[in-house]
Write a protein that holds these residues in place. Structure first.
Motif, PDB file in Angstrom:
ATOM      1  N   ILE A 138      -0.624   7.332   3.124  1.00  0.00           N
ATOM      2  CA  ILE A 138       0.821   7.482   2.929  1.00  0.00           C
ATOM      3  C   ILE A 138       1.175   7.373   1.461  1.00  0.00           C
ATOM      4  O   ILE A 138       0.443   6.803   0.655  1.00  0.00           O
ATOM      5  N   ALA A 173       3.787   5.828  -0.017  1.00  0.00           N
ATOM      6  CA  ALA A 173       4.270   4.539  -0.524  1.00  0.00           C
ATOM      7  C   ALA A 173       3.301   3.427  -0.128  1.00  0.00           C
ATOM      8  O   ALA A 173       3.708   2.353   0.286  1.00  0.00           O
ATOM      9  N   LEU A 176       3.743  -0.098  -1.659  1.00  0.00           N
ATOM     10  CA  LEU A 176       4.925  -0.781  -1.119  1.00  0.00           C
ATOM     11  C   LEU A 176       4.627  -1.324   0.265  1.00  0.00           C
ATOM     12  O   LEU A 176       5.009  -2.446   0.603  1.00  0.00           O
ATOM     13  N   TYR A 177       3.941  -0.501   1.071  1.00  0.00           N
ATOM     14  CA  TYR A 177       3.588  -0.921   2.422  1.00  0.00           C
ATOM     15  C   TYR A 177       2.737  -2.187   2.367  1.00  0.00           C
ATOM     16  O   TYR A 177       2.953  -3.128   3.127  1.00  0.00           O
ATOM     17  N   MET A 182       2.681  -4.437  -0.025  1.00  0.00           N
ATOM     18  CA  MET A 182       3.506  -5.581  -0.413  1.00  0.00           C
ATOM     19  C   MET A 182       4.323  -6.075   0.779  1.00  0.00           C
ATOM     20  O   MET A 182       4.474  -7.281   0.988  1.00  0.00           O
ATOM     21  N   ALA A 183       4.851  -5.134   1.572  1.00  0.00           N
ATOM     22  CA  ALA A 183       5.650  -5.522   2.735  1.00  0.00           C
ATOM     23  C   ALA A 183       4.782  -6.293   3.727  1.00  0.00           C
ATOM     24  O   ALA A 183       5.187  -7.329   4.258  1.00  0.00           O
TER      25      ALA A 183
END
Lengths: 202, 355
Positions: free
Chosen positions: B126, B128, B131-132, B134-135
């Motif tokens: 993917i 991002a 970001l994924y 980090m989430a």
């Protein structure tokens, strides 16, 4: 029904259930945890709308940071549920009016013959290689750079204010400057003295 | 070959095929990972043993074969924990008490969905990805908070607040380090981040060099994030007790699983973002030595994971206020300064890492 639709209905059902439980759960910690569930499923729905940046940011910011602090507070407070429930019936008319008004407004906008969702043009399909993360970044740092910076400064002021409000030096605190602690050497504290063992009397 | 093999189940399952195939791929990642977690515990005890001039576990073996001594140790440990009684404290919230370890382990496994093992071997490539990640890593803290609260014990609760505060604090420094990585790589996609580190200089082309302060910050924050020594106040038996004092048997073992898989995850991420992922440390012109592959990534993960164990054998435990000071007053300023330096550096011709 395609697989995507199945996921959509599943997420929607979970979201509505979680949102209802947020306001009906008796235990405030359970309510906060249901709010976490609601955020996660909402993020899933956003990702289905191809807004993956917003979906992940929702999890990262709200679930990962805001709700953690929220849970901290809720868990440490001794909340008296009975007291909170007092006067439920006297507030009910006002609350119900506001809620009904909001439902009516949303119904007008979303389903009415004047602004119905059907009238809005369907967004064109994103071209291959399109990244909405990149696109958002470009917009934020070029077209909207001043509003963005202003928002950042306002947040900074809020942080400074919050710290200034809560920072207090305790009177009887035993705080030691870590810099001083690091500087400590053995010779400052410890003295080895030569002490001969007792001699046997003869 | 693979396509012809898959054609039959594909026709058999019809519309269910994508679900089944994805589940199979997930199993292909999670099962070896769990095996790695089991043998990381053995390697930890062995390595720390060698550092202290002793042998570590060398008795438990398969079918009495002598030279396999020690290799069955993780299996035996797992079996022991599996059959031990799970004690649920009186007055605790049973559902949340059991859910907490699962919530600790889940995100650490979910993060593996975006890890590129080699240029082709990614479950979900993917855009991002960073970001994924980090989430997902920020979700791990829920297991700890819920464990402390659901235990109905003041000690566990205070321990969970302490650990959660530590994790949330170090997450900020980790996030800022990742900002540096995405600036240097010009992408949030993990495969792109690895490809951005590919150039003729071999190991010197990787991001550990231009992002050195961020690399160190990320590594140490990762140790703190996974509650490992010297930041393991949750297990500091000498001074305080942590969030999992009330857990026993398999519920406790799942917390350990979460800790070790978080450790492997942090090692993998460090390898991918700062140590060139699947790339070879030698220049491409060196032929076979210079070609990248999963083997290199595995070697890097093994190296970084061994560093975690090395830290544990070497450093005394931090005091809690010093943990917080290190996170907030040292790491966050360091990363912030280096992001500004990096931004300026990338505007000059002196920046040679990105074409």
């Amino acid at each position: 029904m395609t697989f995507q639709q199945l996921i959509f209905w599943f997420f929607s059902a979970v979201l509505i259930f979680a949102a209802l439980r947020v306001i009906t759960a008796r235990n405030p910690v359970h309510a906060a945890l249901f709010l976490v569930l609601a955020f996660c499923t909402a993020a899933g729905l956003w990702i289905q709308l191809e807004a993956e940046f917003l979906g992940i940011a929702l999890v990262l910011v709200y679930v990962g940071a805001v709700m953690v602090l929220f849970l901290f507070v809720v868990m440490m407070l001794d909340i008296n549920i009975e007291k909170l429930r007092e006067g439920f019936w006297s507030y009910l008319p006002v609350g119900a009016t506001v809620a009904l008004l909001m439902v009516a407004e949303m119904a007008l906008v979303l389903t009415g013959p004047w602004f119905g969702l059907e009238d809005a043009p369907r967004p064109p399909a994103a071209p291959a290689g399109y990244s909405n993360t990149k696109e958002l970044g470009r917009l934020l740092y070029t077209d909207y750079v001043y509003p963005f910076e202003l928002a950042a400064v306002i947040l900074l002021v809020a942080i400074v204010a919050a710290i200034a409000l809560t920072l207090r030096r305790r009177k009887h605190g035993k705080y030691i400057n870590p810099g001083d602690q690091v500087q400590v050497r053995r010779n400052d504290r410890l003295k080895i003295i030569s002490m001969p063992a007792e001699k046997k009397g003869d | 070959m693979l396509d012809s093999l898959l054609a039959y189940p594909q026709a058999l399952l019809g519309p269910l095929w994508p679900v089944v195939w994805t589940l199979v791929k997930i199993m292909l990642i999670v099962a070896p990972l769990m095996l790695c977690v089991a043998y990381l515990t053995l390697w930890e005890r062995k390595l720390i043993g060698y550092m202290q001039i002793r042998k570590g576990p060398n008795r438990v073996t398969f079918f009495g074969i002598r030279w396999l001594g020690g290799w069955a140790q993780p299996i035996a440990d797992g079996l022991k924990l599996l059959v031990k009684e799970v004690i649920i404290p009186a007055g605790s919230n049973k559902f949340l008490f059991v859910l907490a370890p699962v919530l600790a382990l889940g995100p650490a496994l979910a993060a593996w969905a975006v890890i590129p093992f080699s240029p082709e071997l990614i479950l979900s490539n993917i855009d991002a990805g960073l970001l994924y990640l980090m989430a997902m890593t920020s979700l791990g803290v829920y297991g700890i908070i819920i464990a402390g609260w659901a235990s109905n014990s003041k000690y566990a609760f205070l321990g969970s607040l302490r650990s959660a505060a530590q994790i949330v604090s170090y997450e900020i420094a980790m996030g800022f380090s990742l900002v540096g990585v995405l600036m240097a790589a010009q992408s949030l996609n993990l495969a792109e981040i690895v490809k951005a580190q590919q150039n003729s200089a071999g190991a010197f082309g990787w991001f550990w060099l231009p992002l050195f302060p961020l690399f160190i910050t990320y590594l140490i924050s990762g140790v703190a994030e996974s509650n490992r020594a010297p930041f393991d106040v949750a297990e500091g038996e000498s001074e305080i007790v942590g969030f999992h004092v009330e857990y026993s048997g398999m519920t406790f073992a799942v917390f350990s699983l979460a800790e070790y898989s978080a450790m492997i995850l942090i090692s993998t991420l460090t390898s991918i973002m700062f140590l060139g992922g699947w790339l070879s440390p030698f220049p491409v012109s060196w032929g076979l030595l210079g070609t990248g592959g999963f083997g290199w990534l595995f070697a890097k993960i093994f190296f970084v994971a061994s560093m975690f164990l090395w830290f544990r054998a070497t450093f005394p435990r931090y005091r809690y206020d010093q943990i917080m000071r290190l996170g907030w007053k040292v790491f966050i300023p360091v990363t912030l300064v280096w992001i500004v330096v990096l931004g300026a550096w990338m505007q000059t011709p002196l920046w040679i890492w990105w074409k």
